[in-house]
Design an enzyme around this catalytic site. Structure first.
Site, mmCIF file in Angstrom:
data_model
loop_
_atom_site.group_PDB
_atom_site.id
_atom_site.type_symbol
_atom_site.label_atom_id
_atom_site.label_comp_id
_atom_site.label_asym_id
_atom_site.label_seq_id
_atom_site.Cartn_x
_atom_site.Cartn_y
_atom_site.Cartn_z
ATOM 1 N N HIS A 197 0.813 -1.221 0.000
ATOM 2 C CA HIS A 197 0.000 0.000 0.000
ATOM 3 C C HIS A 197 0.841 1.263 0.000
ATOM 4 O O HIS A 197 0.354 2.331 -0.387
ATOM 5 C CB HIS A 197 -0.960 0.010 1.194
ATOM 6 C CG HIS A 197 -2.181 -0.820 0.956
ATOM 7 N ND1 HIS A 197 -2.202 -2.175 1.155
ATOM 8 C CD2 HIS A 197 -3.417 -0.487 0.514
ATOM 9 C CE1 HIS A 197 -3.402 -2.636 0.847
ATOM 10 N NE2 HIS A 197 -4.164 -1.642 0.450
ATOM 11 N N GLY A 198 2.079 1.175 0.447
ATOM 12 C CA GLY A 198 2.900 2.377 0.424
ATOM 13 C C GLY A 198 4.243 2.139 1.065
ATOM 14 O O GLY A 198 4.367 1.347 2.001
#
Lengths: 467, 367
Positions: free
Chosen positions: A317-318
């Site tokens: 996600h990041g």
């Protein structure tokens, strides 16, 4: 290009529809490929070549694996495809993360790379990997037409924001698809619903988030409003995009799998992740969790497997520690639920189980929605009164009042209440007739209102854009 | 309606909208300016290799498509209606309506900006105005009258006045707050109505010791209708327009307005501007850096230096009844350092700084 944009709705889409339905069946994939590459080029001109190269790499790796399939050396092209696929993702998404952390750990002064993350790279990398791994496993046939394979990878409805469509899902549809008025109507309906979720609900809640971030004097109550607004925003943003992707896919004859199933109706974390971003959960289950042994191993190994999968899910996600923490937070709950919590939860009244889920998911998104761990912690402190700020204030009350109906609408729409109500009502003949008569008009009005929102505002960010 | 017909209607309706708008947009000639929004609309960007591959071209193109979209005003109305009436949100792009009166949120009080404005006044005093009779006055914006009591956010006006009074030195404060009510402002615009400023003009005369007093009866009233103020376009909702009324008489008719920028001499009122982008430009031709009004029929030879914003455009003609010469200086368009090139300062001139609260709260606009 974004779906909720004037360029997409009133120029790109009509153009593609016209070309797609005018050409003979054998050229349809070609039309989709050209359209998809332009769609990508419009938003990310520099990296369209990367997308093409990744597709070509996936295609040839598929052929190579297929050639050696069943033999002892088939694993070589498989590993090669994984290394090539992940190296692009690692380089563009994670290099700076590692540089920053090495600098911080060793006091070095390595320069960070000045580059942006190519849109959709996490999605199309995972799609290509699912293909090569499935070819290796023998679950699907190899795609011998480069054009068809590139169409699968770059198909614009799901290119930049998913869902992560496995090749197996669309294998047959790539070669032959049926088009019908029923499918088109259903696709259009789904697309407009997704647009409305994104433009009217998610963007409006996002605007409230921006107001909060710009406030000089924050309050405890506004920290909570911010947290709830973000939890709803990310759901409507992402599920709205998934609806649009599924709807567009259906218009062009593809049937993508569902990506959300009223996740806030879950009663524990395990169920929540069966309902939230289903395609990503399925990908990690099929390509990481099960190959690691899944739950058919010792308890310790199973716990390791869960933590590995959720570390990767968070990291996907990041490239920031708060995303890693977010993933591990879920791993902790999933282990705890399986070991002990579920036994306790099952004895609780349903509303308490919902409360448990919603509360801890809310906290998870506070961790998620921050620029680093310290900001996550600060936001949590704000919510629980550990910052020296007042409980409420004039601004808090004003914005709470101003957004109360949006909240209410979002909360109701996050449940199957409306869907169930419509299902019940249309069982009456006259209601059914009225509903069928009104639907086309309601959709047109909704489309015009959405266009009004787009024309009036340039506030149109997309949360999953860079994942 | 059978399901098949419904499906067909859905498909045809959707196609009609996307293809219809697409066609209309292609056929519609580009518009340079949005009258309702009072701004220039984006033009088609120029294509270059650099712009294309950096993504700048498509970004600019997206803005161009948004600005030039057919039925833009009507579609914005859809959005405003949905937001304010269906979703019951308090404001739309900070614009809100109370009983047909439109205003824009000005919140919160920017204490730094107020302090900066006060220091600006001090620096101009030190540079040019020492030994002169200098005062300042603050015009409350409409929110002072309609925000707090209707549940909208508004700045702390008492705090604003306190900051000004404690920071501004060597000047008298002329309090106008008690002289004004919401009815003294246009419903669709931010400005005050000239015909409601009689008591404001008289208070200024009295403050500077002038014998002149004005009454509504001494003016000929000219009504211009319909006046759609700047908030009307921003609100994107149908409300009743205002009437713009200006006060004239045979003396003011003969007063001359000199524009330092164009070096042209003109009149106090320009009714032909009513049809332009901003009808409020009827008063002194709108935004100007430096103007001088000369009234040969004034009762004395007093001069006034008026540091001002657009609100003074409608007040200055009334003040010209008492002053032989009024110089209007808009610090948003001319730097204070340049004033000595154009103006002469002398101790017998009266000086008034007259700014509305929105300008003070955004004093970064001062040059």
């Amino acid at each position: 290009m974004l779906f909720p944009s004037i360029s997409f709705l009133f120029y790109f889409l009509p153009g593609v529809l016209l070309a797609y339905f005018l050409v003979p069946a054998r050229y349809k994939n070609g039309v989709l490929l050209i359209a998809s590459l332009f769609f990508y080029f419009y938003g990310e001109p520099k990296y369209v070549l990367l997308l093409v190269l990744a597709s070509i790499s996936g295609y040839f790796h598929g052929l190579w694996i297929n050639k050696l399939r069943g033999g002892r050396y088939a694993v070589i092209p498989l590993i090669s495809s994984i290394i090539v696929g992940l190296s692009g993702l690692l380089y563009f998404k994670y290099t700076n993360f590692f540089i920053v952390n090495i600098n911080s750990l060793f006091g070095s002064n390595l320069a960070v790379l000045k580059q942006v993350l190519p849109i959709g790279i996490s999605f199309y990398t995972f799609q290509i990997l699912s293909y090569t791994i499935d070819v290796y496993r023998g679950g699907i046939g190899v795609q011998r037409k480069l054009l068809d394979f590139m169409t699968y990878v770059s198909l614009f409805p799901q290119l930049i924001a998913g869902p992560v469509v496995r090749y197996a899902t669309v294998e047959g549809q790539l070669n032959k698809r049926n088009h019908s008025v029923k499918d088109m109507a259903s696709g259009i309906n789904r697309f407009i619903v997704g647009l409305a979720k994104k433009v009217i609900i998610a963007n409006t809640l996002g605007e409230l988030g921006q107001i909060f971030l710009q406030l000089d004097e924050k309050t405890v109550l506004f920290y909570w409003i911010f947290a709830v607004a973000f939890m709803l925003q990310i759901y409507f943003d992402f599920s709205g995009y998934s609806d649009m992707a599924i709807g567009l896919g259906r218009i062009f004859g593809f049937h993508f799998l569902e990506n959300f199933n009223y996740p806030f109706m879950a009663k524990n974390m395990t169920e929540f992740w069966r309902r939230w971003h289903i395609s990503l959960g399925t990908w990690f289950r099929n390509y990481v969790y099960i190959p690691l042994g899944g739950n058919r191993v010792s308890t310790l190994k199973w716990i390791r497997n869960v933590f590995v999968v959720w570390f990767l899910t968070g990291f996907w996600h990041g490239a920031q520690w708060n995303f890693v923490a977010w993933g591990l937070y879920f791993a902790m709950f999933l282990v705890l639920e399986k070991v002990a919590l579920n036994h306790i939860l099952e004895r609780l009244p349903v509303f308490l189980r919902h409360f448990y889920l919603l509360f801890f998911v809310l906290i998870s998104f506070v961790i998620f929605n921050a620029d680093g761990l310290s900001e996550s912690l600060n936001n949590l402190k704000g919510m629980f009164g550990f910052l020296e700020i007042p409980f409420s204030g004039a601004e808090t009350i004003y914005y709470l009042k101003s957004y109360s109906l949006v909240f209410l609408g979002a909360i109701v729409s996050a449940t199957p209440l409306m869907k169930d109500l419509v299902t019940t009502l249309v069982s009456h003949k006259w209601v059914k007739t009225a509903f069928y008569t009104a639907t086309p008009f309601m959709q047109l009005v909704l489309l015009l209102v959405i266009t009004g929102y787009l024309v009036d505002s340039s506030f149109n960010p997309f949360l999953y854009f860079r994942f | 309606m059978k399901r098949q017909f419904r499906d067909l209607a859905v498909v045809l309706g959707f196609m009609a909208v996307i293809f219809g708008f697409s066609l209309l947009n292609i056929l519609k000639p580009d518009t340079a300016v949005s009258i309702s929004e009072r701004r220039q609309l984006a033009a088609r960007p120029k294509l270059s290799q650099t712009a294309l591959f950096s993504g700048a071209y498509f970004q600019a193109y997206e803005q161009y498509l948004l600005d030039q979209f057919v039925f833009r005003t009507e579609l914005r109305s859809f959005k405003a209606f949905t937001r304010l009436y269906l979703l019951n949100q308090q404001d739309n792009n900070d614009i809100y309506l109370v009983g047909g009166n439109i205003s824009k949120l000005e919140y919160p009080l920017n204490e730094k900006a107020i302090g900066r404005a006060a220091e600006k006044l001090n620096s101009i005093y030190r540079q040019y105005l020492q030994g002169m009779r200098v005062s300042y006055a603050i015009i409350p914006d409409k929110n002072y009258f309609m925000a707090a009591n209707n549940g909208y956010l508004s700045m702390d006006y008492n705090e604003l006045q306190q900051i000004m009074q404690s920071t501004v030195k060597n000047m008298d404060y002329l309090n106008l707050f008690d002289l004004l009510t919401l009815d003294d402002y246009y419903k669709t615009d931010l400005h005050w109505r000239q015909e409601k400023l009689i008591n404001v003009a008289n208070k200024i005369f009295e403050h500077y010791g002038l014998q002149t007093r004005v009454t509504l009866e001494q003016f000929v009233k000219t009504e211009l209708y319909p006046f759609y103020g700047s908030y009307y376009g921003q609100a994107a909702l149908k409300t009743k327009p205002d009437t713009l009324l200006y006060l004239n008489n045979k003396y003011l008719e003969k007063a001359l307005v000199f524009d330092y920028e164009t070096e042209a001499t003109g009149k106090m009122y320009l009714p032909e501007k009513f049809e332009g982008v901003d009808p409020y430009d009827v008063f002194l031709s709108g935004a100007k850096a430096l103007l001088t009004i000369t009234n040969p029929h004034a009762p004395g030879n007093k001069e006034l230096l008026l540091f001002r914003d657009s609100f003074s455009s409608s007040l200055a003609p009334l003040l010209a009844e008492g002053y032989a010469k009024i110089t209007l200086i808009d610090l948003r368009y001319i730097a204070a350092e340049l004033l000595e090139e154009y103006l002469q300062f002398s101790p017998d001139q009266d000086v008034l700084f007259l700014y509305n609260t929105q300008i003070l709260n955004n004093s970064i606009l001062f040059k």
